[in-house]
Design a protein around this motif. Structure first.
Motif, PDB file in Angstrom:
ATOM      1  N   VAL A   1      -7.230   0.667  -3.801  1.00  0.00           N
ATOM      2  CA  VAL A   1      -7.028  -0.424  -4.764  1.00  0.00           C
ATOM      3  C   VAL A   1      -6.040  -1.443  -4.201  1.00  0.00           C
ATOM      4  CG1 VAL A   1      -6.093  -1.012  -7.038  1.00  0.00           C
ATOM      5  CG2 VAL A   1      -7.635   0.953  -6.793  1.00  0.00           C
ATOM      6  N   ALA A   2      -4.898  -0.956  -3.706  1.00  0.00           N
ATOM      7  CA  ALA A   2      -3.887  -1.870  -3.166  1.00  0.00           C
ATOM      8  C   ALA A   2      -4.403  -2.604  -1.936  1.00  0.00           C
ATOM      9  CB  ALA A   2      -2.619  -1.082  -2.820  1.00  0.00           C
ATOM     10  N   ASN A   3      -5.184  -1.912  -1.115  1.00  0.00           N
ATOM     11  CA  ASN A   3      -5.742  -2.515   0.097  1.00  0.00           C
ATOM     12  C   ASN A   3      -6.720  -3.642  -0.230  1.00  0.00           C
ATOM     13  OD1 ASN A   3      -6.623  -2.474   3.041  1.00  0.00           O
ATOM     14  ND2 ASN A   3      -8.518  -1.868   2.048  1.00  0.00           N
TER      15      ASN A   3
ATOM     16  N   ILE B   1       0.839  -1.203   0.000  1.00  0.00           N
ATOM     17  CA  ILE B   1       0.000   0.000   0.000  1.00  0.00           C
ATOM     18  C   ILE B   1       0.871   1.249   0.000  1.00  0.00           C
ATOM     19  CG2 ILE B   1      -1.864   1.231   1.162  1.00  0.00           C
ATOM     20  CD1 ILE B   1      -2.789  -1.399   2.343  1.00  0.00           C
ATOM     21  N   ALA B   2       1.932   1.238   0.793  1.00  0.00           N
ATOM     22  CA  ALA B   2       2.841   2.388   0.826  1.00  0.00           C
ATOM     23  C   ALA B   2       3.421   2.668  -0.556  1.00  0.00           C
ATOM     24  CB  ALA B   2       3.957   2.136   1.835  1.00  0.00           C
ATOM     25  N   GLU B   3       3.789   1.616  -1.265  1.00  0.00           N
ATOM     26  CA  GLU B   3       4.369   1.790  -2.598  1.00  0.00           C
ATOM     27  C   GLU B   3       3.327   2.278  -3.598  1.00  0.00           C
ATOM     28  OE1 GLU B   3       6.118  -2.024  -3.226  1.00  0.00           O
ATOM     29  OE2 GLU B   3       7.819  -1.606  -1.885  1.00  0.00           O
ATOM     30  N   ALA B   4       2.085   1.811  -3.457  1.00  0.00           N
ATOM     31  CA  ALA B   4       1.015   2.297  -4.341  1.00  0.00           C
ATOM     32  C   ALA B   4       0.766   3.784  -4.121  1.00  0.00           C
ATOM     33  CB  ALA B   4      -0.261   1.497  -4.101  1.00  0.00           C
ATOM     34  N   ILE B   5       0.790   4.214  -2.848  1.00  0.00           N
ATOM     35  CA  ILE B   5       0.625   5.629  -2.529  1.00  0.00           C
ATOM     36  C   ILE B   5       1.759   6.452  -3.133  1.00  0.00           C
ATOM     37  CG2 ILE B   5       0.710   7.282  -0.621  1.00  0.00           C
ATOM     38  CD1 ILE B   5      -0.814   5.180   1.068  1.00  0.00           C
ATOM     39  N   ALA B   6       2.995   5.989  -2.949  1.00  0.00           N
ATOM     40  CA  ALA B   6       4.159   6.721  -3.471  1.00  0.00           C
ATOM     41  C   ALA B   6       4.116   6.812  -4.994  1.00  0.00           C
ATOM     42  CB  ALA B   6       5.445   6.038  -3.010  1.00  0.00           C
ATOM     43  N   LYS B   7       3.788   5.704  -5.645  1.00  0.00           N
ATOM     44  CA  LYS B   7       3.720   5.687  -7.109  1.00  0.00           C
ATOM     45  C   LYS B   7       2.679   6.690  -7.615  1.00  0.00           C
ATOM     46  CE  LYS B   7       3.157   2.402 -10.959  1.00  0.00           C
ATOM     47  NZ  LYS B   7       1.958   2.966 -11.625  1.00  0.00           N
TER      48      LYS B   7
ATOM     49  N   SER C   1     -12.826  14.851  -3.011  1.00  0.00           N
ATOM     50  CA  SER C   1     -13.596  13.682  -3.437  1.00  0.00           C
ATOM     51  C   SER C   1     -12.779  12.851  -4.423  1.00  0.00           C
ATOM     52  CB  SER C   1     -14.897  14.121  -4.126  1.00  0.00           C
ATOM     53  OG  SER C   1     -15.781  14.733  -3.220  1.00  0.00           O
ATOM     54  N   ALA C   2     -12.705  11.540  -4.157  1.00  0.00           N
ATOM     55  CA  ALA C   2     -11.988  10.609  -5.044  1.00  0.00           C
ATOM     56  C   ALA C   2     -10.518  10.985  -5.191  1.00  0.00           C
ATOM     57  CB  ALA C   2     -12.667  10.527  -6.409  1.00  0.00           C
ATOM     58  N   HIS C   3      -9.914  11.468  -4.104  1.00  0.00           N
ATOM     59  CA  HIS C   3      -8.499  11.851  -4.159  1.00  0.00           C
ATOM     60  C   HIS C   3      -7.677  10.674  -4.685  1.00  0.00           C
ATOM     61  CE1 HIS C   3      -4.574  13.295  -3.035  1.00  0.00           C
ATOM     62  NE2 HIS C   3      -5.103  14.470  -2.686  1.00  0.00           N
ATOM     63  N   PRO C   4      -6.839  10.897  -5.691  1.00  0.00           N
ATOM     64  CA  PRO C   4      -6.150   9.757  -6.316  1.00  0.00           C
ATOM     65  C   PRO C   4      -5.206   9.004  -5.385  1.00  0.00           C
ATOM     66  CG  PRO C   4      -5.414  11.860  -7.246  1.00  0.00           C
ATOM     67  CD  PRO C   4      -6.610  12.154  -6.424  1.00  0.00           C
ATOM     68  N   ILE C   5      -4.610   9.687  -4.410  1.00  0.00           N
ATOM     69  CA  ILE C   5      -3.731   8.970  -3.481  1.00  0.00           C
ATOM     70  C   ILE C   5      -4.547   8.041  -2.586  1.00  0.00           C
ATOM     71  CG2 ILE C   5      -2.239   9.279  -1.453  1.00  0.00           C
ATOM     72  CD1 ILE C   5      -0.967  11.641  -2.900  1.00  0.00           C
ATOM     73  N   GLY C   6      -5.682   8.537  -2.086  1.00  0.00           N
ATOM     74  CA  GLY C   6      -6.573   7.670  -1.307  1.00  0.00           C
ATOM     75  C   GLY C   6      -7.097   6.512  -2.142  1.00  0.00           C
ATOM     76  N   ALA C   7      -7.447   6.807  -3.396  1.00  0.00           N
ATOM     77  CA  ALA C   7      -7.966   5.753  -4.271  1.00  0.00           C
ATOM     78  C   ALA C   7      -6.901   4.694  -4.560  1.00  0.00           C
ATOM     79  CB  ALA C   7      -8.491   6.367  -5.566  1.00  0.00           C
ATOM     80  N   ALA C   8      -5.663   5.128  -4.778  1.00  0.00           N
ATOM     81  CA  ALA C   8      -4.578   4.166  -5.015  1.00  0.00           C
ATOM     82  C   ALA C   8      -4.374   3.275  -3.795  1.00  0.00           C
ATOM     83  CB  ALA C   8      -3.292   4.912  -5.358  1.00  0.00           C
ATOM     84  N   ALA C   9      -4.461   3.886  -2.600  1.00  0.00           N
ATOM     85  CA  ALA C   9      -4.365   3.082  -1.375  1.00  0.00           C
ATOM     86  C   ALA C   9      -5.509   2.083  -1.302  1.00  0.00           C
ATOM     87  CB  ALA C   9      -4.386   3.996  -0.153  1.00  0.00           C
TER      88      ALA C   9
ATOM     89  N   ALA D   1      -4.636   5.844   3.962  1.00  0.00           N
ATOM     90  CA  ALA D   1      -4.913   7.187   3.458  1.00  0.00           C
ATOM     91  C   ALA D   1      -6.390   7.454   3.705  1.00  0.00           C
ATOM     92  CB  ALA D   1      -4.588   7.297   1.963  1.00  0.00           C
ATOM     93  N   PRO D   2      -6.765   8.723   3.907  1.00  0.00           N
ATOM     94  CA  PRO D   2      -8.187   9.027   4.148  1.00  0.00           C
ATOM     95  C   PRO D   2      -9.017   8.805   2.887  1.00  0.00           C
ATOM     96  CG  PRO D   2      -6.753  10.876   4.783  1.00  0.00           C
ATOM     97  CD  PRO D   2      -5.931   9.932   3.976  1.00  0.00           C
TER      98      PRO D   2
END
Length: 458
Positions: free
Chosen positions: A337-339, A70-76, A327-335, A295-296
């Motif tokens: 998906v990985a989660n 998840i950390a790597e998905a957020i960073a990417k 709304s639909a913040h991409p960093i939260g969304a990436a977290a 991520a929130p």
């Protein structure tokens, strides 16, 4: 390098903590914990103390701490596109993918997902959706929302009103007039000790019917409920409860909001709590387990029935006038998906079911006969031990004795974090879904030792 004492000083001088006794904290009369790391079901504080977190933060770190995926998905995502808004049809690969993954895991009647940041803003959105739907249908008076006493739905204005706990109302001028409350599905605290579980379920249904009759069904837009009461005491519903309540709501054309902020994405041993209890909601609230709090992010899932009215409303009245910057913040969304991928890959829903059953059974065996334990209850990877002064007379401790807080403090001394729930001497458990049976045994042993230590002083 800052010393620990300096950091503690800054904390008490500048940081306004939620759900905290401000004066005690500022004076240094209460302990603070500065957390620096975590792995699996454990966290570590700045002084190097390692604790088993049997409450997953606030029921939310479902996959456990330290998940690199998840950390790597957020960073990417942050490197590629840290932010773009979701207004007027904009999306990102992460937000679109996550919406599809959620609908694939939701009950079959669900259609679309609106994203926010936390459970409180999701329930604010849900109430606005209910009001919008009824205005589009030409019945603006159908505006009140029924909640339950002891339910928890957030800390905002309307969501703090929906929450049925005294501390969220007192001195805030809540609840707002649009919110009305009915009986909590809390069999242990039933009004008459001789009531059977079936009789109590019938009592809850009768109370709902009576409330609708008093207020008028034509003034009530929705009913909101957690599949299992969370912050109000971790209370599974009595047998037949949801089967009894849903026909009443349908008969009176009252929408059903299932607040799955806690139960969504595995905690009940099923992907969704609605599925676990046979609930067919019109709207579902999600947050916590959606990203395991890496991520929130929150969401409002709407049914096909609700979506059709929203769709018709914008054809008639133009664009829907509601949105959040994030709304639909991409960093939260990436977290997210990985989660959700991790939850599947690690078979955490199945672990919540199997290890949760072990934990609840072993907890009941260890503490069920203790003279100061009135009830041991739970479902999936949620559990509670309710303490009382005398089991025979069903008498409870005075709140000023702070018995549950003292037990939880004694557990922390033994390296285990549980939660003293509000409005009662209730010890709550909701560990990460990756917890093992051996780790459950550690939690149970610490609980029993702490109850016996504090019990000896009562």
């Amino acid at each position: 390098m800052l010393t620990n004492d300096q950091l503690d000083k800054w904390d008490r001088e500048t940081f306004l903590h939620p759900s905290t006794h401000f004066a005690q904290h500022a004076r240094g009369d209460s302990a603070s914990r500065i957390v620096t790391g975590g792995s699996g079901v454990f966290i570590e504080d700045r002084d190097g103390k390692r604790l088993l977190d049997a409450f997953a933060g606030l029921y939310c770190v479902n996959v456990g701490y330290g998940r690199r995926e998840i950390a790597e998905a957020i960073a990417k995502q942050a490197h590629e596109l840290a932010y773009y808004h979701a207004y007027v049809g904009h999306g990102t690969e992460a937000s679109i993918t996550l919406a599809k993954m959620i609908i694939d895991r939701a009950p079959a009647n669900m259609s679309k997902v609106y994203f926010g940041l936390g459970g409180s803003d999701a329930n604010e959105t849900n109430v606005k959706l209910v009001w919008y739907v009824n205005n589009v249908l030409g019945r603006p008076e159908k505006r009140k929302i029924i909640s339950r006493w002891r339910g928890y739905h957030g800390s905002g204005l309307i969501t703090g009103s929906l929450t049925g706990l005294k501390m969220f109302h007192d001195k805030f001028g809540l609840p707002m007039a649009e919110v009305i409350h009915t009986e909590a599905p809390y069999y242990f605290r039933r009004p008459r000790a001789e009531m059977t579980e079936a009789e109590f379920t019938a009592h809850c249904a009768a109370e709902l019917e009576a409330l609708i009759e008093r207020e008028g069904a034509d003034t009530i837009g929705a009913f909101i409920g957690e599949p299992i009461l969370g912050t109000g005491g971790i209370v599974p519903p009595p047998a037949g409860y949801w089967e009894a309540m849903q026909p009443i709501l349908r008969r009176h054309d009252i929408l059903l909001i299932a607040d799955e902020v806690v139960t969504g994405f595995g905690r009940m041993g099923t992907m969704m709590g609605s599925t676990h209890y046979g609930i067919t909601p019109d709207i579902i609230t999600i947050a916590k387990g959606l990203t395991s709090a890496y991520a929130p992010l929150s969401g409002s899932i709407v049914s096909e029935k609700v979506w059709k009215v929203l769709e018709d409303g914008t054809d008639s009245f133009g664009a829907f006038g509601h949105g959040w910057t994030y709304s639909a913040h991409p960093i939260g969304a990436a977290a997210g998906v990985a989660n959700l991928q991790l939850i599947d890959e690690l078979a955490l829903v199945q672990n919540a079911r199997d290890t949760g059953a072990y934990f609840n059974n072993a907890l009941a065996q260890a503490l069920g006969d203790h003279p100061h334990v009135g009830d041991v209850r739970g479902e999936g990877l949620m559990a509670a031990v309710e303490l009382m002064r005398d089991r025979e007379t069903r008498s409870f401790f005075d709140a000023s004795e702070k018995v549950a807080q003292r037990v939880v403090g004694a557990m922390a001394d033994r390296g285990v974090i549980a939660r003293a729930m509000p409005q009662g001497d209730i010890i709550g458990f909701a560990p990460p879904l990756c917890i093992t049976r051996a780790e459950c045994d550690t939690v149970i042993a610490a609980t029993l030792d702490a109850v016996e230590e504090i019990g000896a002083t009562l």
